[in-house]
Design an enzyme around this catalytic site. Sequence first.
Site, PDB file in Angstrom:
ATOM      1  N   ARG A  71      21.233 -31.716 -13.045  1.00 53.18           N
ATOM      2  CA  ARG A  71      20.813 -33.102 -12.828  1.00 53.18           C
ATOM      3  C   ARG A  71      21.981 -33.863 -12.220  1.00 53.18           C
ATOM      4  O   ARG A  71      22.983 -34.137 -12.879  1.00 53.18           O
ATOM      5  CB  ARG A  71      20.379 -33.738 -14.154  1.00 53.18           C
ATOM      6  CG  ARG A  71      19.106 -33.137 -14.732  1.00 53.18           C
ATOM      7  CD  ARG A  71      17.937 -33.302 -13.797  1.00 53.18           C
ATOM      8  NE  ARG A  71      16.677 -32.882 -14.388  1.00 53.18           N
ATOM      9  CZ  ARG A  71      15.517 -32.914 -13.756  1.00 53.18           C
ATOM     10  NH1 ARG A  71      15.460 -33.325 -12.485  1.00 53.18           N
ATOM     11  NH2 ARG A  71      14.410 -32.516 -14.365  1.00 53.18           N
ATOM     12  N   ALA A  83       8.567 -30.030 -16.997  1.00 53.21           N
ATOM     13  CA  ALA A  83       8.255 -31.451 -16.824  1.00 53.21           C
ATOM     14  C   ALA A  83       8.121 -31.775 -15.355  1.00 53.21           C
ATOM     15  O   ALA A  83       8.538 -30.991 -14.489  1.00 53.21           O
ATOM     16  CB  ALA A  83       9.358 -32.313 -17.455  1.00 53.21           C
ATOM     17  N   GLU A 100       2.573 -28.480 -14.029  1.00 53.50           N
ATOM     18  CA  GLU A 100       4.017 -28.302 -14.149  1.00 53.50           C
ATOM     19  C   GLU A 100       4.363 -27.076 -14.997  1.00 53.50           C
ATOM     20  O   GLU A 100       5.321 -26.359 -14.703  1.00 53.50           O
ATOM     21  CB  GLU A 100       4.658 -29.552 -14.745  1.00 53.50           C
ATOM     22  CG  GLU A 100       4.630 -30.775 -13.846  1.00 53.50           C
ATOM     23  CD  GLU A 100       5.515 -30.628 -12.615  1.00 53.50           C
ATOM     24  OE1 GLU A 100       6.386 -29.748 -12.598  1.00 53.50           O
ATOM     25  OE2 GLU A 100       5.325 -31.408 -11.666  1.00 53.50           O
ATOM     26  N   GLU A 104       6.651 -24.251 -13.232  1.00 53.87           N
ATOM     27  CA  GLU A 104       8.026 -24.057 -13.680  1.00 53.87           C
ATOM     28  C   GLU A 104       8.198 -22.892 -14.653  1.00 53.87           C
ATOM     29  O   GLU A 104       9.267 -22.274 -14.683  1.00 53.87           O
ATOM     30  CB  GLU A 104       8.548 -25.338 -14.332  1.00 53.87           C
ATOM     31  CG  GLU A 104       8.637 -26.495 -13.361  1.00 53.87           C
ATOM     32  CD  GLU A 104       9.371 -27.703 -13.919  1.00 53.87           C
ATOM     33  OE1 GLU A 104       9.714 -28.600 -13.132  1.00 53.87           O
ATOM     34  OE2 GLU A 104       9.596 -27.756 -15.151  1.00 53.87           O
ATOM     35  N   GLU A 152      15.513 -26.607  -8.483  1.00 54.79           N
ATOM     36  CA  GLU A 152      14.674 -25.625  -9.178  1.00 54.79           C
ATOM     37  C   GLU A 152      15.023 -24.197  -8.792  1.00 54.79           C
ATOM     38  O   GLU A 152      14.738 -23.258  -9.547  1.00 54.79           O
ATOM     39  CB  GLU A 152      13.202 -25.914  -8.898  1.00 54.79           C
ATOM     40  CG  GLU A 152      12.719 -27.191  -9.590  1.00 54.79           C
ATOM     41  CD  GLU A 152      11.273 -27.504  -9.303  1.00 54.79           C
ATOM     42  OE1 GLU A 152      10.739 -26.951  -8.309  1.00 54.79           O
ATOM     43  OE2 GLU A 152      10.674 -28.291 -10.050  1.00 54.79           O
TER      44      GLU A 152
END
Length: 202
Positions: A71, A83, A100, A104, A152
């Site tokens: 992040r 998320a 999601e 993910e 990602e």
Amino acid sequence: MTTPTGDGRPHEFRVLDSETVFEGRVIALRRDTVAMPGGGDSVREVVTHPGAVAVVALDDQDRVVLLRQYRHPVGAHLWELPAGLRDEDGEPPLRTAQRELAEEALLAAGRWSLLATVYNSPGFSDEQVLVYLAEELSEVERPDGFVVEHEEADMTLERVPLAEAVQRVFDGDIRNSSAVIGVLAAAQVRSGAPRLRPADGD
């Protein structure tokens, strides 16, 4: 919005003026002038956000799916839940959560409940996150059209026993707000069986 004033009469927090200062890909910044109790007004800067969902995916061994993702605003990798943003026009939040989870974590769930509804930073943002509990997990293929890119592409995934995840919250290892809330709420569900809202609640 109204609230009682010192003399018992309700006060209405009316927006007297509003100006868009910045509009980006995800967020915008608005400057509102709001009527305050007792007369006068005050300026409030508001970050507008489309909202998000997060998913506590618990398998049949009570392990929670955690993702480690970089992040940039905090300059660190964080342990998080699957998320994503509610940025698809007209898509119900439960459907966003299901999408999601598939994108993910390559998972689907047979049972969904709504764990928590959270305003992350209500002092300056309207961002709302719906945190879901997903159970009866099964593996699925990544949805057609979804491309793994940017942060990602560096993301890793673990299944962690729920009790261990709770301890990692208290150790400061899990710091993402949705993950903290989701892990602790899921642990409470397992230990105390509170009544949960249906998955299509708000």
